[in-house]
Write a protein that holds these residues in place. Sequence first.
Motif, PDB file in Angstrom:
ATOM      1  N   GLU A  24       0.812  -1.173   0.007  1.00 20.88           N
ATOM      2  CA  GLU A  24      -0.278   0.078   0.039  1.00 20.88           C
ATOM      3  C   GLU A  24       1.136   1.247  -0.027  1.00 20.88           C
ATOM      4  N   GLY A  84       0.412   2.003  -3.600  1.00 20.44           N
ATOM      5  CA  GLY A  84      -0.843   2.177  -3.469  1.00 20.44           C
ATOM      6  C   GLY A  84      -2.020   1.350  -3.742  1.00 20.44           C
ATOM      7  N   ARG A  90      -3.870  -2.466  -2.124  1.00 20.48           N
ATOM      8  CA  ARG A  90      -4.037  -3.178  -0.944  1.00 20.48           C
ATOM      9  C   ARG A  90      -3.750  -4.714  -1.470  1.00 20.48           C
ATOM     10  N   ASP A 129      -6.375  -1.379  -5.737  1.00 16.57           N
ATOM     11  CA  ASP A 129      -5.865  -0.253  -5.613  1.00 16.57           C
ATOM     12  C   ASP A 129      -6.699   0.759  -5.052  1.00 16.57           C
ATOM     13  N   GLU A 130      -6.475   2.050  -4.841  1.00 20.83           N
ATOM     14  CA  GLU A 130      -7.007   2.999  -3.708  1.00 20.83           C
ATOM     15  C   GLU A 130      -8.367   3.375  -4.356  1.00 20.83           C
ATOM     16  N   ASN A 131      -8.382   3.167  -5.834  1.00 15.24           N
ATOM     17  CA  ASN A 131      -9.756   3.400  -6.631  1.00 15.24           C
ATOM     18  C   ASN A 131     -10.642   2.516  -6.831  1.00 15.24           C
ATOM     19  N   ARG A 179       0.434   5.564  -8.132  1.00 15.05           N
ATOM     20  CA  ARG A 179      -0.561   5.766  -7.444  1.00 15.05           C
ATOM     21  C   ARG A 179      -1.148   6.874  -7.473  1.00 15.05           C
ATOM     22  N   THR A 217      -8.407  10.498  -2.315  1.00 18.26           N
ATOM     23  CA  THR A 217      -7.149  10.086  -1.318  1.00 18.26           C
ATOM     24  C   THR A 217      -6.364  11.337  -1.391  1.00 18.26           C
TER      25      THR A 217
END
Length: 296
Positions: free
Chosen positions: A36, A40, A42, A64-66, A227, A269
């Motif tokens: 992460e 970026g 998980r 990913d974060e999206n 990221r 984010t």
Amino acid sequence: MPDLKLYNTNGGVTEVAPRLADAEADVQSIVEANMEKLLGVRFLASEYRTGPVHGGRIDSLGLDENGTPVIVEYKRGTDAGVINQGLFYLSWLMDHRAEFEHLVRDRLGVTAASQVLWSGPRLICIAGDFTRYDVHAVREHRRSIALVRYRLFGSDLLGLETVASVSGGTQVARRARRQPVAQAAEADVQGGAIRELAGAVDEVLLGFGDGVKRVERKTYRAYQRLRNFACLCPPQRSKLLVYLKVDPKDVDLVPGFTRDVSGLGHHGTGDLEVQLRTLRDVERAQDLFRVSYAAA
């Protein structure tokens, strides 16, 4: 990175020589333990078996974060097959969406599984080096692919360099007529001015490089390199909010322009909020945009 020289200045100047890992698994274990922070993404699974028919193992699976599925493949040195291998697994992934979502549900919960974004699954290849043929190959594919070169320095330093990053959905996103942020802007009382403002932000952020990907979510629009480096939220009457991956402690905060939102809930984010009301604000924010992009 092969030309990068790192020096230890403690008690003189001593060069810290770059080196490759002893084994591919060494790089994999470092990245998976810190996925992460480094990418970026998980972490979901390691050495994921794709079944007897397909007959393969995906090095790392993540989200990913999206909410976009991510495959990470590793090679100790240079390997001409890493891209094709990764594309092979991407095809499997698109054919087994339910299986992937089940994995997300087990690891991250029902909410994360319900929000998986399938418009552009990503492949990240991390290797000791890539050839010019590799760089050319990723630019020919209509997939989201990043080539990342690694180097180890001494016993506890890791360097990552993005050699090439291609977004399979970038061109479609640039041509799109009605996106969530644009729709919200049109509904604003000052829709024309806000649309112009959003367009200026879009032009600046996409202009940082061909590898910038624009990802549309219901509540924000993300601009992503490796990221996210910027997230644009729908306007609040007369202003746009952009969240950046910049440490607010490193910025001279200006009331009404920049704000520390670390620990505060918000869409997208990033811990630095930038408030944009005019095109002049976009110009003022460009250095902050660039810092966030460079760190992504």
